[in-house]
Design a protein around this motif. Structure first.
Motif, PDB file in Angstrom:
ATOM      1  N   UNK A  78     -15.755   2.548   0.589  1.00  0.00           N
ATOM      2  CA  UNK A  78     -14.821   1.583   0.037  1.00  0.00           C
ATOM      3  C   UNK A  78     -13.908   2.272  -0.959  1.00  0.00           C
ATOM      4  N   UNK A  79     -12.605   2.121  -0.744  1.00  0.00           N
ATOM      5  CA  UNK A  79     -11.625   2.711  -1.648  1.00  0.00           C
ATOM      6  C   UNK A  79     -11.518   1.900  -2.927  1.00  0.00           C
ATOM      7  N   UNK A  80     -11.097   2.561  -3.986  1.00  0.00           N
ATOM      8  CA  UNK A  80     -10.881   1.914  -5.269  1.00  0.00           C
ATOM      9  C   UNK A  80      -9.689   0.966  -5.138  1.00  0.00           C
ATOM     10  N   UNK A  81      -9.948  -0.330  -5.284  1.00  0.00           N
ATOM     11  CA  UNK A  81      -8.889  -1.333  -5.114  1.00  0.00           C
ATOM     12  C   UNK A  81      -8.145  -1.661  -6.401  1.00  0.00           C
ATOM     13  N   UNK A  82      -8.542  -1.100  -7.514  1.00  0.00           N
ATOM     14  CA  UNK A  82      -7.925  -1.486  -8.778  1.00  0.00           C
ATOM     15  C   UNK A  82      -6.432  -1.198  -8.783  1.00  0.00           C
ATOM     16  N   UNK A  83      -6.006  -0.140  -8.104  1.00  0.00           N
ATOM     17  CA  UNK A  83      -4.586   0.167  -8.035  1.00  0.00           C
ATOM     18  C   UNK A  83      -3.856  -0.797  -7.103  1.00  0.00           C
ATOM     19  N   UNK A  84      -4.534  -1.334  -6.131  1.00  0.00           N
ATOM     20  CA  UNK A  84      -3.903  -2.178  -5.123  1.00  0.00           C
ATOM     21  C   UNK A  84      -3.634  -3.593  -5.618  1.00  0.00           C
ATOM     22  N   UNK A  85      -4.275  -4.028  -6.681  1.00  0.00           N
ATOM     23  CA  UNK A  85      -4.102  -5.399  -7.144  1.00  0.00           C
ATOM     24  C   UNK A  85      -2.697  -5.662  -7.671  1.00  0.00           C
ATOM     25  N   UNK A  86      -1.955  -4.622  -7.970  1.00  0.00           N
ATOM     26  CA  UNK A  86      -0.602  -4.799  -8.506  1.00  0.00           C
ATOM     27  C   UNK A  86       0.424  -5.128  -7.420  1.00  0.00           C
ATOM     28  N   UNK A  87       0.066  -4.964  -6.163  1.00  0.00           N
ATOM     29  CA  UNK A  87       1.022  -5.202  -5.093  1.00  0.00           C
ATOM     30  C   UNK A  87       1.230  -6.686  -4.877  1.00  0.00           C
ATOM     31  N   UNK A  88       2.480  -7.032  -4.606  1.00  0.00           N
ATOM     32  CA  UNK A  88       2.854  -8.433  -4.501  1.00  0.00           C
ATOM     33  C   UNK A  88       2.703  -8.998  -3.098  1.00  0.00           C
ATOM     34  N   UNK A  89       2.664  -8.136  -2.111  1.00  0.00           N
ATOM     35  CA  UNK A  89       2.577  -8.647  -0.742  1.00  0.00           C
ATOM     36  C   UNK A  89       1.469  -7.924   0.023  1.00  0.00           C
ATOM     37  N   UNK A  90       1.046  -8.539   1.093  1.00  0.00           N
ATOM     38  CA  UNK A  90       0.032  -7.960   1.965  1.00  0.00           C
ATOM     39  C   UNK A  90       0.549  -6.677   2.606  1.00  0.00           C
ATOM     40  N   UNK A  91       1.829  -6.649   2.940  1.00  0.00           N
ATOM     41  CA  UNK A  91       2.414  -5.450   3.552  1.00  0.00           C
ATOM     42  C   UNK A  91       2.366  -4.273   2.580  1.00  0.00           C
ATOM     43  N   UNK A  92       2.665  -4.512   1.311  1.00  0.00           N
ATOM     44  CA  UNK A  92       2.588  -3.435   0.310  1.00  0.00           C
ATOM     45  C   UNK A  92       1.154  -2.946   0.162  1.00  0.00           C
ATOM     46  N   UNK A  93       0.209  -3.869   0.196  1.00  0.00           N
ATOM     47  CA  UNK A  93      -1.198  -3.491   0.079  1.00  0.00           C
ATOM     48  C   UNK A  93      -1.638  -2.664   1.285  1.00  0.00           C
ATOM     49  N   UNK A  94      -1.248  -3.066   2.475  1.00  0.00           N
ATOM     50  CA  UNK A  94      -1.589  -2.294   3.677  1.00  0.00           C
ATOM     51  C   UNK A  94      -0.993  -0.899   3.616  1.00  0.00           C
ATOM     52  N   UNK A  95       0.232  -0.796   3.111  1.00  0.00           N
ATOM     53  CA  UNK A  95       0.874   0.515   2.965  1.00  0.00           C
ATOM     54  C   UNK A  95       0.096   1.369   1.975  1.00  0.00           C
ATOM     55  N   UNK A  96      -0.404   0.748   0.909  1.00  0.00           N
ATOM     56  CA  UNK A  96      -1.214   1.482  -0.065  1.00  0.00           C
ATOM     57  C   UNK A  96      -2.490   2.005   0.590  1.00  0.00           C
ATOM     58  N   UNK A  97      -3.139   1.179   1.415  1.00  0.00           N
ATOM     59  CA  UNK A  97      -4.369   1.596   2.099  1.00  0.00           C
ATOM     60  C   UNK A  97      -4.075   2.770   3.020  1.00  0.00           C
ATOM     61  N   UNK A  98      -3.000   2.680   3.811  1.00  0.00           N
ATOM     62  CA  UNK A  98      -2.655   3.788   4.717  1.00  0.00           C
ATOM     63  C   UNK A  98      -2.423   5.074   3.941  1.00  0.00           C
ATOM     64  N   UNK A  99      -1.720   4.986   2.824  1.00  0.00           N
ATOM     65  CA  UNK A  99      -1.465   6.168   1.994  1.00  0.00           C
ATOM     66  C   UNK A  99      -2.760   6.710   1.414  1.00  0.00           C
ATOM     67  N   UNK A 100      -3.628   5.835   0.925  1.00  0.00           N
ATOM     68  CA  UNK A 100      -4.904   6.266   0.347  1.00  0.00           C
ATOM     69  C   UNK A 100      -5.776   6.952   1.391  1.00  0.00           C
ATOM     70  N   UNK A 101      -5.775   6.451   2.620  1.00  0.00           N
ATOM     71  CA  UNK A 101      -6.547   7.068   3.699  1.00  0.00           C
ATOM     72  C   UNK A 101      -5.991   8.456   4.005  1.00  0.00           C
ATOM     73  N   UNK A 102      -4.677   8.582   4.035  1.00  0.00           N
ATOM     74  CA  UNK A 102      -4.060   9.885   4.286  1.00  0.00           C
ATOM     75  C   UNK A 102      -4.390  10.887   3.189  1.00  0.00           C
ATOM     76  N   UNK A 103      -4.350  10.439   1.948  1.00  0.00           N
ATOM     77  CA  UNK A 103      -4.676  11.311   0.810  1.00  0.00           C
ATOM     78  C   UNK A 103      -6.137  11.740   0.878  1.00  0.00           C
ATOM     79  N   UNK A 104      -7.021  10.823   1.213  1.00  0.00           N
ATOM     80  CA  UNK A 104      -8.443  11.150   1.333  1.00  0.00           C
ATOM     81  C   UNK A 104      -8.677  12.147   2.464  1.00  0.00           C
ATOM     82  N   UNK A 105      -8.023  11.940   3.577  1.00  0.00           N
ATOM     83  CA  UNK A 105      -8.157  12.855   4.707  1.00  0.00           C
ATOM     84  C   UNK A 105      -7.680  14.251   4.318  1.00  0.00           C
TER      85      UNK A 105
END
Length: 85
Positions: free
Chosen positions: A11-38
């Motif tokens: 499970x990724x740290x979601x504390x940074x994601x709570x600031x996003x205003x839309x679901x699309x922004x949150x999904x983009x954050x998840x994709x970026x976080x997965x890429x950084x982790x990889x």
């Protein structure tokens, strides 16, 4: 010699994601976080120890990893939890 991989949910740290205003922004954050982790896994030479197999849009990843790979994942600040399947 055989390397034994186990399946984990990370499970990724979601504390940074709570600031996003839309679901699309949150999904983009998840994709970026997965890429950084990889990239972190590759850079640390852990490509054979931990492999990302998939993720959902909420920040949960399916990882196949050895014990060494799991220990490495647990040290990363972007990871909240690592659970065995």
């Amino acid at each position: 010699m055989t390397i034994e991989l186990h399946t984990f949910t990370v499970t990724l740290n979601h504390s940074e994601a709570t600031a996003y205003k839309s679901l699309a922004e949150h999904r983009a954050w998840v994709r970026t976080a997965v890429s950084v982790l990889s990239e972190a896994l590759r850079t640390a030479g852990m490509g054979a120890e931990a492999r990302l197999r998939g993720h959902d849009r909420c920040g949960h990843l399916v990882v196949e990893a050895t014990d060494t790979g799991v220990d490495f994942l647990r040290t990363l600040p972007a990871i909240v939890s690592v659970e065995v399947h």
